[in-house]
Write an enzyme that holds these catalytic residues in place. Structure first.
Site, short mmCIF file in Angstrom:
data_model
loop_
_atom_site.label_atom_id
_atom_site.label_comp_id
_atom_site.label_asym_id
_atom_site.label_seq_id
_atom_site.Cartn_x
_atom_site.Cartn_y
_atom_site.Cartn_z
N HIS A 136 3.94 -2.13 3.03
CA HIS A 136 3.94 -0.79 2.43
C HIS A 136 5.25 -0.60 1.66
CE1 HIS A 136 1.02 -0.68 5.69
NE2 HIS A 136 0.42 0.29 5.03
N ASP A 142 0.82 -1.21 0.00
CA ASP A 142 0.00 0.00 0.00
C ASP A 142 0.86 1.26 0.00
OD1 ASP A 142 -2.00 -1.83 0.33
OD2 ASP A 142 -2.82 -0.95 2.17
N HIS A 169 -5.09 9.36 0.19
CA HIS A 169 -5.15 8.65 1.47
C HIS A 169 -6.13 9.24 2.48
CE1 HIS A 169 -3.63 5.80 4.49
NE2 HIS A 169 -3.14 5.16 3.46
ZN ZN Z 1 -2.58 3.20 3.22
#
Ligand code: ZN
Length: 308
Positions: A252, A110, A165
């Site tokens: 991430h 992500d 986001h």
């Molecule tokens: Zn995120």
């Protein structure tokens, strides 16, 4: 002479009729067919967004058949681009020789793309003949378009992680749609295909998100906490400690420590007999079709006994 003229005009009439017929048969029926199919394809997914359907407790719709939304792409060359993108990924799956009877996991990343760490992770995956799913931010995709192109180049899947986001559960219908659609348009611009999956920011989902995200909502079953620890060993441990068939692993691709961890995780998964696949490959291999507005945390296992 008169006879010749008569014959000539009769011939012309015949030619005219034949030409007329061919014109009709080559164009009209195809066009109406395509329009009808395309309209159907547009209407169908919205049905899944009805609140009544969303509340069905069983998140998995096992059909044993290929994903429904793929079908219209066969008949139309220019209509649903995102579906043909799924197809490419799935085809890559079969080209990669996936065995649905062997354990699979999906690595997901992500908050990228990141010019350095996403590229490093892509390199690691490529070396191991593995793929992953990258849920990217529209704002960063705009900035690092080449990284986005590299993500899809090797059969990795792109997903939507909103434009900047924002927490979707705090937004109204219009703002949810804007966050999702803006990002889809950016990705379609760069790669030619819009993403078919969404990962909600912070993993937060409510009825509005289910209704207006317009795609399946992909969560996770293994949280590496990489954003918190920023420690390669801890990320590796967290990812592998309890991993099992069908798991979706959250990471991430914006941290050096995550990029370093992936080098170890990719190799270790392989040595434990796991096939590391995209989200589409994972669900397709197990005959599960993904529905818009539903949450998916992991894929039900069909492997008799998990490798340990
Ligand atoms: Zn995120």
């Amino acid at each position: 002479m008169k006879k010749i003229i008569q014959f000539g005009s009769a011939l012309l009439i015949v030619l005219f009729i034949v030409a007329g017929y061919t014109g009709v048969w080559t164009e009209k029926p195809d066009k109406t067919l395509l329009t009808a199919k395309a309209e159907k394809a547009d209407v169908k997914p919205k049905k899944n967004l009805q609140p009544g359907l969303i509340n069905i407790p069983n998140a998995y719709n096992v059909t044993g058949k290929s994903i429904k939304s793929d079908e219209p792409a066969k008949n139309s060359s220019d209509k649903p681009k995102e579906n043909s993108a799924d197809k490419t990924v799935l085809n890559n799956g079969s080209i990669r020789g996936l065995d649905p009877k062997k354990p699979m996991v999906a690595l997901t990343f992500d908050d990228g793309p990141h010019p350095r760490y996403t590229s490093e992770i892509l390199e690691t995956l490529k070396e191991n003949n593995e793929v992953a799913t990258f849920f990217v931010l529209g704002s960063r995709a705009e900035e690092y378009q080449n990284v986005i192109k590299n993500i899809t180049a090797n059969g990795n899947q792109l997903g939507n992680h909103t434009y900047d986001h924002k927490q979707l559960t705090k937004l109204n219908k219009l703002d949810i749609e804007s966050e999702i659609n803006k990002t889809s348009a950016i990705l379609k611009n760069i790669t030619g295909a819009a993403p078919s999956l969404t990962r909600p920011t912070y993993g937060s989902v409510n009825d509005n998100v289910r209704m207006y995200a317009g795609s399946p909502l992909i969560l996770w079953s293994v949280d590496t906490l990489d954003w918190k620890t920023r420690n390669t060993n801890k990320i590796v441990k967290q990812a592998l400690a309890k991993v099992k068939d069908g798991d979706i692993i959250l990471m991430h691709d914006i941290y050096k420590t995550t990029s370093e961890a992936v080098k170890i995780i990719a190799k270790e998964l392989k040595s434990r007999g796991y096939q590391t696949v995209t989200i589409n490959e994972l669900y397709e291999a197990r005959g599960v079709s993904l529905s818009d507005g539903k949450e998916y945390f992991k894929c039900p296992s069909t492997v008799k006994k998990d490798n340990k």
